[in-house]
Design an enzyme around this catalytic site. Structure first.
Site, PDB file in Angstrom:
ATOM      1  N   LYS A 151      74.436  61.807  31.267  1.00  0.00           N
ATOM      2  CA  LYS A 151      73.523  62.249  30.226  1.00  0.00           C
ATOM      3  C   LYS A 151      72.094  62.338  30.764  1.00  0.00           C
ATOM      4  CE  LYS A 151      74.873  60.463  25.989  1.00  0.00           C
ATOM      5  NZ  LYS A 151      76.120  61.008  25.417  1.00  0.00           N
ATOM      6  N   PHE A 200      89.490  55.941  19.267  1.00  0.00           N
ATOM      7  CA  PHE A 200      89.106  57.321  18.952  1.00  0.00           C
ATOM      8  C   PHE A 200      89.398  58.287  20.091  1.00  0.00           C
ATOM      9  CE2 PHE A 200      85.298  57.296  21.570  1.00  0.00           C
ATOM     10  CZ  PHE A 200      84.982  55.951  21.625  1.00  0.00           C
ATOM     11  N   ASP A 240      69.248  50.494  27.646  1.00  0.00           N
ATOM     12  CA  ASP A 240      70.227  51.550  27.905  1.00  0.00           C
ATOM     13  C   ASP A 240      69.445  52.861  27.905  1.00  0.00           C
ATOM     14  OD1 ASP A 240      72.065  53.612  27.787  1.00  0.00           O
ATOM     15  OD2 ASP A 240      73.442  52.566  26.441  1.00  0.00           O
ATOM     16  N   PHE A 267      76.672  50.822  20.878  1.00  0.00           N
ATOM     17  CA  PHE A 267      77.390  52.017  21.295  1.00  0.00           C
ATOM     18  C   PHE A 267      78.845  51.588  21.524  1.00  0.00           C
ATOM     19  CE2 PHE A 267      79.002  55.241  24.237  1.00  0.00           C
ATOM     20  CZ  PHE A 267      78.859  56.329  23.391  1.00  0.00           C
ATOM     21  N   THR A 268      79.784  52.528  21.334  1.00  0.00           N
ATOM     22  CA  THR A 268      81.215  52.172  21.379  1.00  0.00           C
ATOM     23  C   THR A 268      81.590  51.415  22.655  1.00  0.00           C
ATOM     24  OG1 THR A 268      81.608  54.386  22.248  1.00  0.00           O
ATOM     25  CG2 THR A 268      82.014  54.060  19.901  1.00  0.00           C
ATOM     26  N   TYR A 310      80.155  56.382  54.189  1.00  0.00           N
ATOM     27  CA  TYR A 310      80.594  55.284  53.324  1.00  0.00           C
ATOM     28  C   TYR A 310      79.430  54.329  53.072  1.00  0.00           C
ATOM     29  CZ  TYR A 310      83.710  51.818  51.301  1.00  0.00           C
ATOM     30  OH  TYR A 310      84.319  50.956  50.439  1.00  0.00           O
ATOM     31  N   ARG A 322      82.150  60.630  14.509  1.00  0.00           N
ATOM     32  CA  ARG A 322      81.411  59.391  14.756  1.00  0.00           C
ATOM     33  C   ARG A 322      81.382  58.632  13.434  1.00  0.00           C
ATOM     34  NH1 ARG A 322      80.679  58.421  20.364  1.00  0.00           N
ATOM     35  NH2 ARG A 322      82.758  57.948  19.671  1.00  0.00           N
TER      36      ARG A 322
HETATM   37  N1  F0G Z   1      75.317  54.368  26.451  1.00  0.00           N
HETATM   38  C1  F0G Z   1      75.054  55.423  25.649  1.00  0.00           C
HETATM   39  C2  F0G Z   1      73.859  55.407  24.768  1.00  0.00           C
HETATM   40  C3  F0G Z   1      75.911  56.537  25.664  1.00  0.00           C
HETATM   41  O1  F0G Z   1      75.651  57.559  24.861  1.00  0.00           O
HETATM   42  C4  F0G Z   1      77.036  56.536  26.519  1.00  0.00           C
HETATM   43  C5  F0G Z   1      77.974  57.648  26.530  1.00  0.00           C
HETATM   44  C6  F0G Z   1      77.258  55.411  27.328  1.00  0.00           C
HETATM   45  C7  F0G Z   1      76.374  54.344  27.276  1.00  0.00           C
HETATM   46  C8  F0G Z   1      78.446  55.345  28.250  1.00  0.00           C
HETATM   47  O2  F0G Z   1      78.269  56.221  29.307  1.00  0.00           O
HETATM   48  O3  F0G Z   1      80.143  57.891  29.084  1.00  0.00           O
HETATM   49  O4  F0G Z   1      78.900  57.609  31.238  1.00  0.00           O
HETATM   50  O5  F0G Z   1      80.452  55.855  30.468  1.00  0.00           O
HETATM   51  N2  F0G Z   1      78.031  58.525  25.635  1.00  0.00           N
HETATM   52  C9  F0G Z   1      78.957  59.665  25.610  1.00  0.00           C
HETATM   53  C10 F0G Z   1      78.825  60.420  24.326  1.00  0.00           C
HETATM   54  C11 F0G Z   1      80.373  59.278  25.896  1.00  0.00           C
HETATM   55  O6  F0G Z   1      79.577  61.377  24.152  1.00  0.00           O
HETATM   56  O7  F0G Z   1      77.962  60.114  23.495  1.00  0.00           O
HETATM   57  P1  F0G Z   1      79.505  56.932  30.055  1.00  0.00           P
END
Ligand code: F0G
Length: 482
Positions: free
Chosen positions: A266, A455, A223, A132-133, A80, A389
């Site tokens: 990623k 989405f 990021d 980013f979303t 832990y 997208r």
């Molecule tokens: N920042 C970027 C540039 C991303 O592409 C993503 C995720 C995140 C933050 C968030 O990371 O999914 O680990 O919580 N991109 C995925 C995509 C979801 O399909 O492009 P996460």
């Protein structure tokens, strides 16, 4: 022989790995695909992989792991607190990203949650090269807004601009002047800007952004979720960095930021995520939030096995032959589709091949979600799952109207080392058929709309019986073949 194109090594779409473990895929008949997309509310996120042939939804958590990553899982130290697996991850973060303080989180958006809790207050403005979303959702959740400071050519979809992800420095100055330093908790730069087609920024631009941040004493947040790929494109496209190693380029970029966060789903082809910095004061503002939201400071909601794979995966981002595989396949795809007259985003970016759905489906009004319709149509006729997208991935304004996306894109993700070139050729072939039959694709409308990040789980329905008509034409051309 004169017409044959010879590739230089490094430019050829070539698998520099061998396949040792495989997973069987299922290409279900088109009638089943029609039922499946109906059951999924015409939203490819809601399809089961039982019904998907090639899963090009995302590269997030779907990149292939290396043998060394899998092997590392067996030496995971279950604890832990004080796990040695975490110490190995700290070392990898220091070696690859050059940052000594690390806060582990379960994925990228969890890092955004922690950062926004620590730094964003109601009324704040976060300047960024592009949103980013999940970032937008977290900034808004804290009562802030974002301001996108992309340059004039960033949204020209068919272009030869090598760095569409650059920030416009004049706009950054103006933004700070307009709102005042106190309103701006940080400037956010996103590597390989996801939503404009996986387009990189240059190191020159990041240096210029840094200089403005220094001038006003504003924190620079990077990021780094797609940093390896951004570094690869810097090496290919930015003259001053052609001779440098991936490690030099990566550490130069992270060295310019005060705080770096990433989705390891990623960046290091595993799971988890992290926030890292060399500034003790920045670390201290977030430290207490990790046990609150994620888990103890040495696991952050991630299994120790995944922490081991993160550490190995981070080191593997220094290997150009590993990083280059996906961008090289994407480039091949983009060039083939472009040559066939299909509207694609150029120059080729990273993460995936992006189709200009607004042009592909010119006859579908933006309010009827052309990119979502194209995703559904492509799935129907091929079993390939891509991601919308465009406006479905956008939000509504205060009056409840759709905020129309800057671009309607269909993203075909090419996760690292997952697909073979013949699979990529299948996608190209089916896209060409769809292009020839594009007038059969119709629009979509929402039937169920969640209030945040709609989405992901939203449900839609076709505005006419176009899916049935598309299936009939497919059957006419291909008979009973899948
Ligand atoms: N920042 C970027 C540039 C991303 O592409 C993503 C995720 C995140 C933050 C968030 O990371 O999914 O680990 O919580 N991109 C995925 C995509 C979801 O399909 O492009 P996460």
């Amino acid at each position: 022989m004169a017409n044959i194109k010879f590739y230089k090594m490094g430019e050829m779409p070539l698998e520099l790995h061998k396949v040792r473990v495989v997973q069987k895929l299922h290409l279900v008949p088109i009638n089943r695909r029609l039922d499946a997309i109906n059951e999924a509310g015409f939203n490819t996120f809601r399809l089961s992989t039982k019904d998907v042939f090639l899963d090009m939804l995302t590269d997030s958590g779907t990149n292939a792991m290396s043998d060394n990553q899998v092997a590392a899982m067996f030496q995971a130290d279950d604890a832990y607190a004080g796990s040695q697996s975490f110490e190995r991850l700290q070392k990898a973060v220091l070696d690859v990203l050059g940052k000594k303080y690390l806060l582990p989180v379960h994925q990228g958006r969890a890092a955004e949650n922690v950062i926004c809790h620590a730094f964003v207050k109601p009324g704040n403005v976060v300047p960024t090269n592009y949103h980013f979303t999940t970032t937008l959702a977290h900034v808004m959740e804290r009562g802030g807004v974002i301001e996108e400071l992309y340059h004039d050519r960033a949204l020209v979809l068919h272009s030869d601009h090598p760095f569409k992800g650059n920030m416009d420095i004049d706009k950054l100055e103006a933004c700070i002047q307009r709102h005042g330093v106190d309103k701006i908790p940080f400037v956010r730069m996103e590597a390989s800007t996801n939503l404009i087609g996986g387009q990189p920024f240059s190191i020159r631009n990041l240096m210029d952004v840094r200089a403005v941040c220094d001038k006003y004493g504003i924190m620079l947040v990077l990021d780094a979720s797609l940093l390896g790929e951004n570094a690869f494109l810097v090496k290919q496209r930015e003259d001053a960095w052609k001779e440098n190693s991936m490690g030099d380029i990566l550490r130069t970029m992270t060295g310019l930021a005060d705080l770096v966060y990433f989705s390891a789903r990623k960046l290091s082809s595993s799971r988890g995520g992290g926030i890292c910095t060399n500034r003790r004061d920045i670390y201290a503002k977030m430290e207490a939030l990790i046990p609150l939201f994620e888990g103890f400071l040495t696991y952050g909601g991630i299994s120790v096995r995944e922490i081991e794979t993160m550490a190995v995966g981070l080191n593997e981002t220094l290997d150009e032959t590993m990083i280059s595989q996906s961008p090289t396949f994407i480039k091949y795809m983009v060039e083939q589709l472009d040559a066939a007259g299909i509207p694609v985003i150029t120059p080729p970016g990273v993460l995936g091949c992006h189709i200009d759905a607004g042009k592909f489906c010119e006859h579908i009004p933006q309010a009827e979600y052309p990119a979502g319709a194209l995703a559904a149509a492509l799935y129907l006729i091929s079993g390939v799952r891509a991601m919308e997208r465009g406006t479905i991935s956008s939000i509504r304004d205060e009056e409840g109207n759709d905020v129309l996306a800057d671009a309607e894109l269909l993203r075909l993700a090419v996760p690292r080392r997952v697909f073979t070139l013949s699979q990529v050729n299948y996608v190209i072939d089916r896209l060409q058929w769809l292009w020839d039959n594009r007038e059969l694709i119709g629009g979509l409308k929402f039937t169920y709309e969640p209030p945040v990040l709609r989405f992901f789980m939203g449900g839609l329905a076709p505005t006419s019986d176009w899916p049935e008509k598309l299936v009939s034409k497919f059957r006419k051309d291909f008979g009973d073949s899948l």
